[in-house]
Design an enzyme around this catalytic site. Structure first.
Site, PDB file in Angstrom:
ATOM      1  N   ASP A   9       0.864  -1.165   0.000  1.00 50.44           N
ATOM      2  CA  ASP A   9       0.000   0.000   0.000  1.00 50.44           C
ATOM      3  C   ASP A   9       0.913   1.232   0.000  1.00 50.44           C
ATOM      4  OD1 ASP A   9      -2.416   1.579   0.413  1.00 50.44           O
ATOM      5  OD2 ASP A   9      -1.714   1.836   2.474  1.00 50.44           O
ATOM      6  N   ASP A  11      -0.236   5.148   0.985  1.00 53.21           N
ATOM      7  CA  ASP A  11      -0.495   6.155   2.026  1.00 53.21           C
ATOM      8  C   ASP A  11      -0.446   5.551   3.421  1.00 53.21           C
ATOM      9  OD1 ASP A  11      -1.185   8.728   0.621  1.00 53.21           O
ATOM     10  OD2 ASP A  11      -2.581   7.382  -0.388  1.00 53.21           O
TER      11      ASP A  11
END
Length: 225
Positions: A9, A11
Site C-alpha cells: 500500500d 499512504d
C-alpha cells in the site's frame, strides 16, 4: 510456498501521508476559528473520503463558506507538509533487501497515480517498483480487492506467490480478499486492536528485517526461490 513479490500500500505505509492529510484538515478548521472533531475522520475504505469532510466544515462555517477556496488552500498546505516527507522508518531497508533477494515489487493503492507517483518520485522510490496499481484504475476501492487483483495481474503471479503490506484494517481485508497474506504496519492513527486478521502485525517496518519477516510468514517452508 514461494514468495516472488511484495505488494505495498502507499499512504500511511511507505510514507506518512495520513498525518499530513489530518494536519491539513486541522489547519483548515483552525483557519475558520473552529476545531476538527477527529471522531470518524479516517474512513473504513480507501479512495477519496473528503466529500463528507467538506460538507461537515461547510455546515459548521455556514453560508460564508467558500468550498473552492477552502480546497485550494488546504491542498496547498498539505503539499507543503508532504514536501518534507521521507520514506517511513525501515521501508528503504526492506526495499534494499528485497532487491538483493530478487523479489519483485509493486504498489497497490486506492489513491490516484497523480498522488502516488509524485510522492514516490519525491522519495526517490518510484524506480524500485515494477508495478503501480492505483485507485483511478479500478471501479471500487479497498476493502474491495480490485486494486490488489490488478497488481497481481500485472505481475503475472498468483496470490500465493506474493505478500501484501498494509497500514489499515480495511487494507488488510482487501489483501486477504485477493488471496494474499498480509503484513500490517499500522499508521500512527490506526487502532492496533483492529488488526487481528493480519498474518503479521508490526509496530514499524524498522522492527523486523525482511528475511526474518519472510521466515515468520513461512516457518515450515523455504520462503524464496
Amino acid at each position: 510456498m514461494t514468495i516472488k513479490a511484495l505488494i505495498f500500500d502507499f499512504d500511511g505505509l511507505l510514507m506518512d501521508t495520513e498525518t499530513t492529510l489530518l494536519e491539513s484538515w486541522r489547519w483548515e478548521w483552525r483557519r475558520h476559528g473552529l476545531r476538527l472533531d477527529l471522531a470518524g475522520f479516517f474512513a473504513d475504505h480507501g479512495g477519496d473520503a473528503n466529500e463528507p469532510r467538506y460538507a461537515a466544515l461547510e455546515a459548521a462555517v455556514g453560508p460564508a463558506y467558500d468550498r473552492a477556496s477552502s480546497h485550494a488552500l488546504r491542498m496547498a498546505y498539505r503539499a507543503e507538509l508532504n514536501s518534507a516527507l521521507t520514506p517511513a522508518a525501515g521501508i528503504v531497508g526492506w526495499l534494499d533487501r528485497a532487491a538483493q533477494l530478487g523479489l519483485r515489487l509493486a504498489v497497490a493503492s486506492s489513491s490516484p497515480i497523480s498522488h502516488v507517483g509524485a510522492m514516490l518520485d519525491q522519495a526517490g522510490l518510484r524506480t524500485r517498483f515494477e508495478v503501480l496499481a492505483t485507485g483511478e484504475e479500478v471501479p471500487v476501492h479497498k476493502p474491495d480487492p480490485a486494486v490488489y487483483l490488478l497488481a497481481l495481474d500485472r505481475l503475472g503471479l498468483p496470490a500465493d506467490q506474493a505478500v501484501a503490506f498494509e497500514d489499515t484494517a480495511h487494507g488488510v481485508a482487501a489483501a486477504h480478499a485477493a488471496g494474499l497474506r498480509c503484513v500490517a504496519v499500522p499508521n500512527p492513527h490506526a487502532d492496533h486492536a483492529r488488526f487481528t486478521a493480519a498474518d503479521l502485525l508490526l509496530p514499524s517496518a524498522a522492527d523486523l528485517p525482511l528475511d526474518a519477516l519472510l521466515d515468520r510468514l513461512a516457518p515450515h517452508a523455504s520462503s524464496l526461490t
